[in-house]
Design an enzyme around this catalytic site. Structure first.
Site, PDB file in Angstrom:
ATOM      1  N   TYR A  95     -68.659  29.408 -38.096  1.00 29.21           N
ATOM      2  CA  TYR A  95     -69.319  28.161 -38.506  1.00 29.21           C
ATOM      3  C   TYR A  95     -68.349  26.983 -38.442  1.00 29.21           C
ATOM      4  CZ  TYR A  95     -73.200  30.975 -40.338  1.00 29.21           C
ATOM      5  OH  TYR A  95     -74.271  31.836 -40.481  1.00 29.21           O
ATOM      6  N   TYR A 472     -80.223  28.014 -40.768  1.00 29.89           N
ATOM      7  CA  TYR A 472     -79.928  27.593 -42.153  1.00 29.89           C
ATOM      8  C   TYR A 472     -78.534  26.993 -42.263  1.00 29.89           C
ATOM      9  CZ  TYR A 472     -76.644  31.298 -43.721  1.00 29.89           C
ATOM     10  OH  TYR A 472     -75.536  32.095 -43.917  1.00 29.89           O
ATOM     11  N   ARG A 473     -77.746  27.073 -41.175  1.00 25.50           N
ATOM     12  CA  ARG A 473     -76.341  26.682 -41.259  1.00 25.50           C
ATOM     13  C   ARG A 473     -75.824  26.717 -39.836  1.00 25.50           C
ATOM     14  NH1 ARG A 473     -72.641  31.091 -44.434  1.00 25.50           N
ATOM     15  NH2 ARG A 473     -70.617  30.097 -44.301  1.00 25.50           N
TER      16      ARG A 473
HETATM   17  C1  LIG Z   1     -67.259  39.177 -39.255  1.00 24.30           C
HETATM   18  C2  LIG Z   1     -67.795  38.062 -40.093  1.00 24.30           C
HETATM   19  C3  LIG Z   1     -68.838  38.289 -40.967  1.00 24.30           C
HETATM   20  C4  LIG Z   1     -69.338  37.260 -41.747  1.00 24.30           C
HETATM   21  N1  LIG Z   1     -70.312  37.543 -42.647  1.00 24.30           N
HETATM   22  C5  LIG Z   1     -70.774  36.590 -43.467  1.00 24.30           C
HETATM   23  C6  LIG Z   1     -71.739  36.907 -44.471  1.00 24.30           C
HETATM   24  O1  LIG Z   1     -72.074  38.063 -44.680  1.00 24.30           O
HETATM   25  N2  LIG Z   1     -72.223  35.892 -45.230  1.00 24.30           N
HETATM   26  C7  LIG Z   1     -71.795  34.613 -45.078  1.00 24.30           C
HETATM   27  O2  LIG Z   1     -72.255  33.743 -45.814  1.00 24.30           O
HETATM   28  N3  LIG Z   1     -70.867  34.299 -44.160  1.00 24.30           N
HETATM   29  C8  LIG Z   1     -70.338  35.239 -43.354  1.00 24.30           C
HETATM   30  N4  LIG Z   1     -69.362  34.915 -42.431  1.00 24.30           N
HETATM   31  C9  LIG Z   1     -68.995  33.506 -42.240  1.00 24.30           C
HETATM   32  C10 LIG Z   1     -67.814  32.984 -43.094  1.00 24.30           C
HETATM   33  O3  LIG Z   1     -66.616  33.629 -42.739  1.00 24.30           O
HETATM   34  C11 LIG Z   1     -68.043  33.080 -44.597  1.00 24.30           C
HETATM   35  O4  LIG Z   1     -69.230  32.398 -44.956  1.00 24.30           O
HETATM   36  C12 LIG Z   1     -66.905  32.512 -45.446  1.00 24.30           C
HETATM   37  O5  LIG Z   1     -67.125  32.813 -46.806  1.00 24.30           O
HETATM   38  C13 LIG Z   1     -66.748  30.983 -45.313  1.00 24.30           C
HETATM   39  O6  LIG Z   1     -65.431  30.652 -45.423  1.00 24.30           O
HETATM   40  P1  LIG Z   1     -64.707  30.232 -46.798  1.00 24.30           P
HETATM   41  O7  LIG Z   1     -65.288  31.064 -47.876  1.00 24.30           O
HETATM   42  O8  LIG Z   1     -63.243  30.290 -46.531  1.00 24.30           O
HETATM   43  O9  LIG Z   1     -65.219  28.746 -46.995  1.00 24.30           O
HETATM   44  P2  LIG Z   1     -64.513  27.392 -46.560  1.00 24.30           P
HETATM   45  O10 LIG Z   1     -64.170  27.455 -45.113  1.00 24.30           O
HETATM   46  O11 LIG Z   1     -63.433  27.077 -47.496  1.00 24.30           O
HETATM   47  O12 LIG Z   1     -65.698  26.373 -46.816  1.00 24.30           O
HETATM   48  C14 LIG Z   1     -66.862  26.355 -46.048  1.00 24.30           C
HETATM   49  C15 LIG Z   1     -67.344  24.918 -45.918  1.00 24.30           C
HETATM   50  O13 LIG Z   1     -67.807  24.455 -47.194  1.00 24.30           O
HETATM   51  C16 LIG Z   1     -67.411  23.092 -47.412  1.00 24.30           C
HETATM   52  N5  LIG Z   1     -66.474  23.073 -48.559  1.00 24.30           N
HETATM   53  C17 LIG Z   1     -65.547  24.037 -48.840  1.00 24.30           C
HETATM   54  N6  LIG Z   1     -64.918  23.766 -49.969  1.00 24.30           N
HETATM   55  C18 LIG Z   1     -65.416  22.600 -50.431  1.00 24.30           C
HETATM   56  C19 LIG Z   1     -65.162  21.839 -51.608  1.00 24.30           C
HETATM   57  N7  LIG Z   1     -64.292  22.265 -52.507  1.00 24.30           N
HETATM   58  N8  LIG Z   1     -65.846  20.700 -51.782  1.00 24.30           N
HETATM   59  C20 LIG Z   1     -66.758  20.297 -50.870  1.00 24.30           C
HETATM   60  N9  LIG Z   1     -67.058  20.995 -49.748  1.00 24.30           N
HETATM   61  C21 LIG Z   1     -66.399  22.141 -49.535  1.00 24.30           C
HETATM   62  C22 LIG Z   1     -66.767  22.620 -46.145  1.00 24.30           C
HETATM   63  O14 LIG Z   1     -67.738  22.051 -45.327  1.00 24.30           O
HETATM   64  C23 LIG Z   1     -66.274  23.909 -45.504  1.00 24.30           C
HETATM   65  O15 LIG Z   1     -66.176  23.803 -44.107  1.00 24.30           O
HETATM   66  C24 LIG Z   1     -68.818  35.938 -41.629  1.00 24.30           C
HETATM   67  C25 LIG Z   1     -67.766  35.718 -40.743  1.00 24.30           C
HETATM   68  C26 LIG Z   1     -67.258  36.775 -40.002  1.00 24.30           C
HETATM   69  C27 LIG Z   1     -66.122  36.534 -39.096  1.00 24.30           C
END
Ligand SMILES: Cc1cc2nc3c(=O)[nH]c(=O)nc-3n(C[C@H](O)[C@H](O)[C@H](O)COP(=O)(O)OP(=O)(O)OC[C@H]3O[C@@H](n4cnc5c(N)ncnc54)[C@H](O)[C@@H]3O)c2cc1C
Length: 516
Positions: A95, A472-473
């Site tokens: 994403y 949705y995203r």
């Molecule tokens: C193999 C694989 C499987 C995956 N499976 C899933 C799954 O099951 N479900 C799912 O949901 N995702 C999944 N993902 C996608 C993703 O990796 C996850 O959603 C992950 O949790 C998002 O990264 P993060 O938690 O580090 O969020 P971040 O990268 O830190 O944040 C995500 C976004 O939220 C916003 N944001 C973050 N922090 C803040 C803040 N403090 N204030 C305001 N805005 C903010 C920003 O826009 C940022 O880009 C998957 C990815 C991979 C590679």
């Protein structure tokens, strides 16, 4: 003194103004928290999107550890009109990873702001900072001896509840809809205010993490998938460990079986008999836990049907595999197990596999881990399917109706195959709706394939929109296009909110297609 990566500036910000701002960031945060050199920015430049890395290269990254830091950053950004892109743990793989929407935006990285402020084992709640990972939360809970579960998305250990919830991500236990299970936020606004939502505004209240709505308009949603503030604390609910946990799979042989199985699972989901997000996994998604495409073919293009059939036969993988679980006391689980198995038998299709029968089966094991909130990295096997580091989640929402499934699968497969790519997909059934999750996997190092993947994703969005479906995203490249699909009224109100809350447009311009 660290040298600036001189070629990249935020859009519209003159070099001198940027340097002045950098000096102020250094005075506020300390030299080590202002990252400017190429080698310091490498991790923020790694992307999986079908564009050159340069198009998303940040001009700098800031690491903050306190609310006061963020208020200070916001003041400097307003003064110099510098746009910041906030990440919490920064692992938004598929994403956009940690890359900003536009080249030159400054990353605000909150991974070092990682205090677990409170876990209440009686109320089953937590209050955490943005940098807290699921692994950290699990370790804390275990250290304290609390019988509580977390609900991670598939990358589990390395990602965090705040970033995932703010992008409205999902997990696999009964608490899978993360925004639904969040409760109360603290947000730094562009005017420097520190807003505590809902009960958090009441002096001395102890209800911030237990009552979501507060009084007046419900504001928390405004800070998800948006660019209206920086979230610095978030409450979430934790699931009490059930006495009995019974994961199971059901394997279905034929592509068409998906229609009947959604019809069977929807009532079980709506009635709460199966309380978690039921996942219906297609062959190649399931296979990617252990199989690489190159084990079968090195030919470019979509994988032929005959090979997909061989993979099914040789690895005993269904056309669809459903994963779900039962939770509760032994008596509850026994009753619900009878209901589920009776229904499967009555349907005349599908072979049930219990945990004991699955033994060491890799795919079953990681699904069983996810449905009980354990940490696992197995799903990263998806990146070995085709290799080359390209991945974009195409995730249209559908009604949880059998008739929606094949229609979406056929449309997606046709488009993906036309561009030489594979359907690697699954459905997550959450009561009335399904997230149809398709990983558009491609080789980023092959420029022709990268271009095809880009056009393929755009075609998927457009063709699905013609049928009334929207994702949705989405990753940074397509945010504008998706905002268009949701219509001009939603765009206008988002812009009105943006102008009111962040008139200088310093927070993540372009996120979800929203700009001043
Ligand atoms: C193999 C694989 C499987 C995956 N499976 C899933 C799954 O099951 N479900 C799912 O949901 N995702 C999944 N993902 C996608 C993703 O990796 C996850 O959603 C992950 O949790 C998002 O990264 P993060 O938690 O580090 O969020 P971040 O990268 O830190 O944040 C995500 C976004 O939220 C916003 N944001 C973050 N922090 C803040 C803040 N403090 N204030 C305001 N805005 C903010 C920003 O826009 C940022 O880009 C998957 C990815 C991979 C590679």
């Amino acid at each position: 003194m660290a040298e600036q990566n001189s070629t990249i500036l935020p859009r519209g910000v003159p070099q001198q103004a940027f340097q002045d701002a950098v000096e102020k960031f250094r005075a506020l945060l300390g030299e080590d928290s202002v990252l400017l050199r190429d080698e310091q920015l490498v991790s923020y430049r790694k992307i999986m999107m079908p564009k050159p890395e340069e198009e998303f290269a940040p001009s700098a990254a800031l690491t903050a550890t306190t609310v006061e830091h963020i208020q200070g950053i916001v003041a400097i950004c307003n003064e110099y009109k510098i746009p910041i892109w906030t990440v919490s743990t920064g692992h938004n793989f598929g994403y956009g990873t940690a890359a900003p929407h536009d080249k030159g935006q400054v990353i605000l990285d909150l991974k070092r702001m990682n205090k677990i402020i409170e876990v209440d084992p009686v109320m089953c709640t937590a209050l955490i900072e943005p940098g807290v990972t699921y692994q950290q939360l699990v370790d804390y809970i275990q250290e304290k001896g609390y019988k509580l579960w977390v609900d991670p998305p598939a990358p589990s250990a390395i990602v965090g509840p705040v970033g995932n919830t703010l992008d409205r991500g999902v997990g696999y236990t009964p608490y899978s809809e993360h925004f639904l299970f969040s409760c109360g936020m603290e947000v730094v606004l562009a005017n420097g205010d520190v807003l505590r939502t809902a009960m958090g505004g009441v002096k001395g209240a102890n209800t911030w993490q237990v009552f979501k709505w507060g009084y007046g308009p419900y504001l928390d949603g405004l800070f998800t998938q948006s660019n209206f503030g920086v979230v610095t604390k978030m409450g979430l609910w934790l699931m009490p460990e059930p006495p009995v946990y019974k994961p199971f799979a059901i394997k279905y042989k034929k592509d068409e079986d998906i229609e009947a199985l959604v019809e069977m699972f929807r009532p079980l989901s709506i009635n709460g008999i199966i309380p978690n997000g039921v996942v219906l996994v297609g062959t190649l998604y399931e296979a990617s836990a252990t199989v690489r495409r190159s084990d079968y073919t090195t030919e470019a293009g979509a994988t032929p049907k005959a090979i997909i059939q061989r993979i099914r036969d040789e690895h005993k993988i269904g056309a669809w595999t459903a994963y779900a679980a039962l939770y509760g006391t032994k008596e509850q689980v026994d009753v619900n197990w009878k209901i589920v198995t009776d229904q499967v038998k009555a349907s005349g299709i599908g072979e049930i596999v219990t945990e004991e029968q699955a033994g060491q089966e890799v795919a079953f094991k990681y699904r069983a881990d996810l449905m009980r909130g354990n940490m696992t990295m197995t799903e990263f096997g998806l990146y070995n399917w085709r290799g080359g580091g390209g991945s974009m989640w195409f995730a249209p929402v559908a009604q949880a109706r059998g008739s929606e499934t094949l229609k979406q699968v056929q449309l997606a497969t046709e488009i993906l195959n036309q561009y030489g790519l594979d359907y690697v997909g699954e459905f997550i059934v959450g009561q009335r709706a399904m997230h149809h999750i398709i990983d558009v996997l491609y080789d980023r190092t092959d420029l022709d394939e990268r271009k095809r993947a880009h056009d393929c994703f755009a075609t998927l969005l457009d063709e699905f929109a013609k049928q009334g479906y929207a994702v949705y995203r989405v990753n940074n490249v397509y945010m504008d296009r998706v905002a268009e699909i949701y219509g001009p009224e939603q765009r206008r109100i988002n812009q009105m909110l943006k102008r009111a809350l962040d008139p200088n447009g310093i927070f993540a311009p372009g996120k979800s297609g929203i700009t001043v």
